[in-house]
Design an enzyme around this catalytic site. Structure first.
Site, PDB file in Angstrom:
ATOM      1  N   HIS A  56       0.854  -1.097  -0.053  1.00 60.31           N
ATOM      2  CA  HIS A  56      -0.067   0.196   0.001  1.00 60.31           C
ATOM      3  C   HIS A  56       0.930   1.249   0.013  1.00 60.31           C
ATOM      4  O   HIS A  56       1.984   0.968   0.737  1.00 60.31           O
ATOM      5  CB  HIS A  56      -0.857   0.209   1.150  1.00 60.31           C
ATOM      6  CG  HIS A  56      -1.787  -0.983   1.354  1.00 60.31           C
ATOM      7  ND1 HIS A  56      -1.356  -2.179   2.262  1.00 60.31           N
ATOM      8  CD2 HIS A  56      -3.128  -1.202   1.131  1.00 60.31           C
ATOM      9  CE1 HIS A  56      -2.599  -3.052   2.228  1.00 60.31           C
ATOM     10  NE2 HIS A  56      -3.531  -2.314   1.429  1.00 60.31           N
ATOM     11  N   ASP A  59       2.243   1.644   3.439  1.00 68.23           N
ATOM     12  CA  ASP A  59       3.165   0.702   3.975  1.00 68.23           C
ATOM     13  C   ASP A  59       4.432   1.218   3.904  1.00 68.23           C
ATOM     14  O   ASP A  59       5.485   0.978   4.760  1.00 68.23           O
ATOM     15  CB  ASP A  59       2.924  -0.482   3.317  1.00 68.23           C
ATOM     16  CG  ASP A  59       1.682  -1.349   3.493  1.00 68.23           C
ATOM     17  OD1 ASP A  59       0.889  -0.809   4.427  1.00 68.23           O
ATOM     18  OD2 ASP A  59       1.186  -1.979   2.492  1.00 68.23           O
ATOM     19  N   MET A  90       2.682  -5.744  -7.845  1.00 72.43           N
ATOM     20  CA  MET A  90       1.242  -5.374  -7.413  1.00 72.43           C
ATOM     21  C   MET A  90       1.350  -4.135  -6.416  1.00 72.43           C
ATOM     22  O   MET A  90       2.361  -4.288  -5.512  1.00 72.43           O
ATOM     23  CB  MET A  90       0.435  -6.487  -7.141  1.00 72.43           C
ATOM     24  CG  MET A  90      -1.023  -5.869  -6.393  1.00 72.43           C
ATOM     25  SD  MET A  90      -0.955  -5.445  -4.691  1.00 72.43           S
ATOM     26  CE  MET A  90      -1.789  -6.735  -3.931  1.00 72.43           C
ATOM     27  N   GLU A 183     -10.953  -6.427  -4.997  1.00 74.55           N
ATOM     28  CA  GLU A 183     -10.979  -7.444  -4.091  1.00 74.55           C
ATOM     29  C   GLU A 183     -12.191  -7.463  -3.187  1.00 74.55           C
ATOM     30  O   GLU A 183     -12.563  -6.494  -2.438  1.00 74.55           O
ATOM     31  CB  GLU A 183      -9.849  -7.282  -3.218  1.00 74.55           C
ATOM     32  CG  GLU A 183      -9.697  -8.496  -2.105  1.00 74.55           C
ATOM     33  CD  GLU A 183      -8.288  -8.404  -1.459  1.00 74.55           C
ATOM     34  OE1 GLU A 183      -7.363  -7.547  -1.883  1.00 74.55           O
ATOM     35  OE2 GLU A 183      -8.423  -8.957  -0.258  1.00 74.55           O
ATOM     36  N   LYS A 185     -14.842  -8.488  -0.383  1.00 79.16           N
ATOM     37  CA  LYS A 185     -14.970  -9.095   1.293  1.00 79.16           C
ATOM     38  C   LYS A 185     -16.416  -8.673   1.811  1.00 79.16           C
ATOM     39  O   LYS A 185     -16.841  -7.664   1.563  1.00 79.16           O
ATOM     40  CB  LYS A 185     -13.797  -8.549   1.919  1.00 79.16           C
ATOM     41  CG  LYS A 185     -13.859  -8.961   3.455  1.00 79.16           C
ATOM     42  CD  LYS A 185     -12.723  -8.424   4.274  1.00 79.16           C
ATOM     43  CE  LYS A 185     -12.289  -8.923   5.401  1.00 79.16           C
ATOM     44  NZ  LYS A 185     -11.483  -8.304   6.225  1.00 79.16           N
ATOM     45  N   GLU A 219      -9.710 -13.394  -2.661  1.00 77.71           N
ATOM     46  CA  GLU A 219      -9.080 -13.861  -1.581  1.00 77.71           C
ATOM     47  C   GLU A 219      -9.732 -14.902  -0.827  1.00 77.71           C
ATOM     48  O   GLU A 219     -10.830 -14.813  -0.640  1.00 77.71           O
ATOM     49  CB  GLU A 219      -8.886 -12.735  -0.600  1.00 77.71           C
ATOM     50  CG  GLU A 219      -8.018 -13.241   0.866  1.00 77.71           C
ATOM     51  CD  GLU A 219      -7.783 -12.165   1.817  1.00 77.71           C
ATOM     52  OE1 GLU A 219      -7.345 -11.210   1.520  1.00 77.71           O
ATOM     53  OE2 GLU A 219      -8.041 -12.282   3.074  1.00 77.71           O
ATOM     54  N   HIS A 222     -11.982 -14.227   2.357  1.00 75.93           N
ATOM     55  CA  HIS A 222     -13.182 -13.440   2.012  1.00 75.93           C
ATOM     56  C   HIS A 222     -14.337 -14.272   1.727  1.00 75.93           C
ATOM     57  O   HIS A 222     -15.210 -14.001   2.154  1.00 75.93           O
ATOM     58  CB  HIS A 222     -12.648 -12.391   1.157  1.00 75.93           C
ATOM     59  CG  HIS A 222     -11.797 -11.524   1.802  1.00 75.93           C
ATOM     60  ND1 HIS A 222     -11.324 -10.195   0.991  1.00 75.93           N
ATOM     61  CD2 HIS A 222     -11.195 -11.620   3.031  1.00 75.93           C
ATOM     62  CE1 HIS A 222     -10.123  -9.696   1.910  1.00 75.93           C
ATOM     63  NE2 HIS A 222     -10.127 -10.351   2.932  1.00 75.93           N
ATOM     64  N   ASP A 247      -5.284 -13.799  -3.860  1.00 71.29           N
ATOM     65  CA  ASP A 247      -4.754 -13.336  -2.379  1.00 71.29           C
ATOM     66  C   ASP A 247      -4.947 -14.865  -1.688  1.00 71.29           C
ATOM     67  O   ASP A 247      -6.057 -15.277  -1.389  1.00 71.29           O
ATOM     68  CB  ASP A 247      -5.502 -12.406  -1.615  1.00 71.29           C
ATOM     69  CG  ASP A 247      -4.987 -10.929  -1.974  1.00 71.29           C
ATOM     70  OD1 ASP A 247      -3.930 -10.903  -2.651  1.00 71.29           O
ATOM     71  OD2 ASP A 247      -5.519 -10.067  -1.398  1.00 71.29           O
ATOM     72  N   ASP A 257     -12.135 -12.285  10.440  1.00 71.35           N
ATOM     73  CA  ASP A 257     -11.197 -12.279   9.402  1.00 71.35           C
ATOM     74  C   ASP A 257      -9.660 -12.710   9.762  1.00 71.35           C
ATOM     75  O   ASP A 257      -9.023 -11.880  10.641  1.00 71.35           O
ATOM     76  CB  ASP A 257     -11.206 -10.972   8.841  1.00 71.35           C
ATOM     77  CG  ASP A 257     -10.090 -10.595   7.638  1.00 71.35           C
ATOM     78  OD1 ASP A 257      -9.752 -11.593   7.066  1.00 71.35           O
ATOM     79  OD2 ASP A 257      -9.598  -9.680   7.433  1.00 71.35           O
ATOM     80  N   ASP A 259      -7.032 -14.367   8.106  1.00 71.75           N
ATOM     81  CA  ASP A 259      -5.817 -14.224   7.251  1.00 71.75           C
ATOM     82  C   ASP A 259      -4.792 -15.279   7.759  1.00 71.75           C
ATOM     83  O   ASP A 259      -3.413 -15.043   7.888  1.00 71.75           O
ATOM     84  CB  ASP A 259      -5.401 -13.022   7.429  1.00 71.75           C
ATOM     85  CG  ASP A 259      -6.218 -11.990   6.480  1.00 71.75           C
ATOM     86  OD1 ASP A 259      -6.872 -12.279   5.706  1.00 71.75           O
ATOM     87  OD2 ASP A 259      -6.239 -10.509   7.008  1.00 71.75           O
ATOM     88  N   ASP A 289      -1.742 -13.175   1.080  1.00 73.45           N
ATOM     89  CA  ASP A 289      -2.207 -12.114   2.030  1.00 73.45           C
ATOM     90  C   ASP A 289      -2.406 -12.648   3.420  1.00 73.45           C
ATOM     91  O   ASP A 289      -3.614 -12.941   3.502  1.00 73.45           O
ATOM     92  CB  ASP A 289      -3.192 -11.307   1.258  1.00 73.45           C
ATOM     93  CG  ASP A 289      -3.719 -10.290   2.059  1.00 73.45           C
ATOM     94  OD1 ASP A 289      -3.057  -9.944   3.069  1.00 73.45           O
ATOM     95  OD2 ASP A 289      -4.889  -9.864   1.799  1.00 73.45           O
TER      96      ASP A 289
HETATM   97  C1  GLT Z   1      -6.117  -5.624   4.152  1.00 75.68           C
HETATM   98  C2  GLT Z   1      -7.101  -6.607   3.774  1.00 75.68           C
HETATM   99  C3  GLT Z   1      -6.485  -7.575   2.745  1.00 75.68           C
HETATM  100  C4  GLT Z   1      -6.428  -6.598   1.299  1.00 75.68           C
HETATM  101  C5  GLT Z   1      -5.280  -5.508   1.460  1.00 75.68           C
HETATM  102  C6  GLT Z   1      -5.066  -4.553   0.290  1.00 75.68           C
HETATM  103  S1  GLT Z   1      -5.065  -4.720   3.098  1.00 75.68           S
HETATM  104  O1  GLT Z   1      -5.141  -6.133   5.023  1.00 75.68           O
HETATM  105  O2  GLT Z   1      -7.273  -7.464   4.908  1.00 75.68           O
HETATM  106  O3  GLT Z   1      -7.373  -8.378   2.278  1.00 75.68           O
HETATM  107  O4  GLT Z   1      -6.002  -7.518   0.285  1.00 75.68           O
HETATM  108  O5  GLT Z   1      -5.725  -3.333   0.563  1.00 75.68           O
HETATM  109 MN    MN Z   2      -6.466  -9.566   0.461  1.00 76.97          MN
HETATM  110 MN    MN Z   3      -8.421 -11.041   4.302  1.00 79.36          MN
END
Ligand code: GLT
Ligand code: MN
Ligand code: MN
Length: 389
Positions: A56, A59, A90, A183, A185, A219, A222, A247, A257, A259, A289
């Site tokens: 980002h 970041d 990216m 993306e 979610k 992702e 998500h 992702d 969430d 991750d 991700d």
């Molecule tokens: C954020 C989110 C991710 C996204 C990123 C891109 S940042 O942490 O949870 O799923 O891909 O903005």
């Molecule tokens: Mn993501």
């Molecule tokens: Mn996520």
């Protein structure tokens, strides 16, 4: 075996390996990253076999940096990447952390917030292009609502569309070689996020002025949060020619969430995802991700990075085994076999053929009695994944 190399195109978000482990209930458990750490991390990721780093705008560059500060930071980081032999495939804009975005960025009801979001995205695209990015991701974490009375959903989608039309026109106007990937979610951080699934994103993209410039970045976590089958969502994106980026991570259904490290929660689904990507020749970046568990120190984060890539490669080898397994392939071939010689009826429509099909007599009771042997196929898949096949 299972050694990651740059040609595997494994990438990590800066926000992933540098994640400090803050959560809504707890403070950071690892040091907050600075530029020195990111420069050192580039060398470490290269040593582990990664191909690139995604970021980002914020970041790397603080949100209040001047243009001169921003250029100095970007130059120093580009040098660290070049020294490490990594790239930035990216980039993306942080349109969710600052309080200004508390009720959305592109879909904010406040015109000055929407204008600021466009300005920030243009500067972020400039930075991404400067670092070599070919894909620009948009994750609209704050584009949603808790109070529907305060945000008309039709107006919100229109504002969302206006923003992408604007930014695609901007990127073209600059002559940038970059494509967008949206993306989805379903929720978190908003109670409800607009365009909550990859399928919803695909429908939305078709309504843009120039849909060719825009694809999706699905992702794992998500779609899983939404209770959906992730490989199915990816398949639809592939079928539409829109899988521009992905992702990879993992997630227990029905939870916050998470991750998690790729393959940490649902190995069978991860296997079918790798199978889909490999069998269908996905050529884009494989971006992890994900975050290391909050129990980990920075060494544990490198274990996490290694684990993501290694699990992918192990599953890739399992895919090759699955595809070469005579019993498994025999069961699949039996499922597909035209045992009643009716393939001719399934050719593209023609009048005479349709007339013949209407006159055909099917023994539907016999068809209904036929077993599919999916129990055996699934068991063989499980045994293969467990390493006894
Ligand atoms: C954020 C989110 C991710 C996204 C990123 C891109 S940042 O942490 O949870 O799923 O891909 O903005
Ligand atoms: Mn993501
Ligand atoms: Mn996520």
């Amino acid at each position: 075996m299972y050694v990651p190399r740059p040609e595997h195109h494994f990438t990590f978000g800066m926000w992933t390996y540098a994640n400090a482990g803050r959560d809504p209930f707890g403070d950071p458990v690892r040091p907050l990253p600075d530029l020195d750490f990111h420069c050192a991390a580039a060398a470490k990721l290269a040593e582990l076999g990664a191909y690139g780093v995604n970021l980002h705008d914020n970041d790397l560059v603080p949100i209040d940096a001047t243009a001169a500060e921003r250029d100095a930071i970007a130059r120093r980081y580009a040098q660290a990447l070049a020294d490490a032999g990594l790239c930035v495939p990216m980039a993306t804009t942080n349109l969710f952390s600052h309080p200004v975005f508390k009720d959305g960025a592109f879909t904010s009801p406040v015109p000055s917030v929407r204008a600021y979001a466009l300005q920030k995205a243009m500067l972020g695209i400039d930075l991404g292009v400067q670092l070599g990015a070919k894909i620009y991701v948009f994750w609209g974490g704050r584009e949603g609502s808790e109070v529907d009375a305060g945000k008309d959903p039709v107006d919100s989608i229109k504002r969302y569309r206006d923003a992408f039309n604007y930014l695609i026109a901007y990127a073209k106007d600059q002559g940038y070689d970059i494509k967008f990937a949206l993306e989805a979610k379903p929720n978190e951080p908003r109670g409800h996020i607009f365009l909550p699934t990859t399928g919803a994103m695909l429908g939305f993209i078709a309504t843009l002025d120039d849909p060719t410039q825009c694809g999706v970045n699905p992702e794992v976590a998500h779609e899983t949060m939404a209770g959906l089958n992730f490989p199915h969502a990816v398949a639809q994106a592939m079928d539409a020619g829109k899988l521009f980026h992905i992702d990879l991570n993992d997630q227990e259904p029905g939870r916050y969430d998470q991750d998690f490290r790729f393959g940490a929660a649902n190995l069978k689904s991860s296997f079918f995802l790798v199978k889909l990507l490999e069998d269908r020749g996905y050529a884009g970046m494989k971006h992890f991700d994900a975050h290391a568990y909050r129990t980990e120190d920075r060494d544990g984060v490198w274990d996490f990075c290694r684990g993501c890539m290694r699990t992918y490669l192990i599953l890739q080898e399992k895919v090759a085994r699955f595809n070469a397994d005579a019993e498994i392939q025999g069961l699949i071939a039996d499922l597909l076999a035209d045992r009643d010689q009716v393939a001719g009826y399934l050719a593209p429509y023609s009048g005479p053929q349709a007339a013949a099909l209407k006159a055909h007599s099917f023994d539907i009771d016999a068809l209904g009695r036929r077993g599919s042997r999916l129990e055996l196929l699934d068991q063989l898949t499980v045994e293969l994944l467990l390493g006894v096949r």
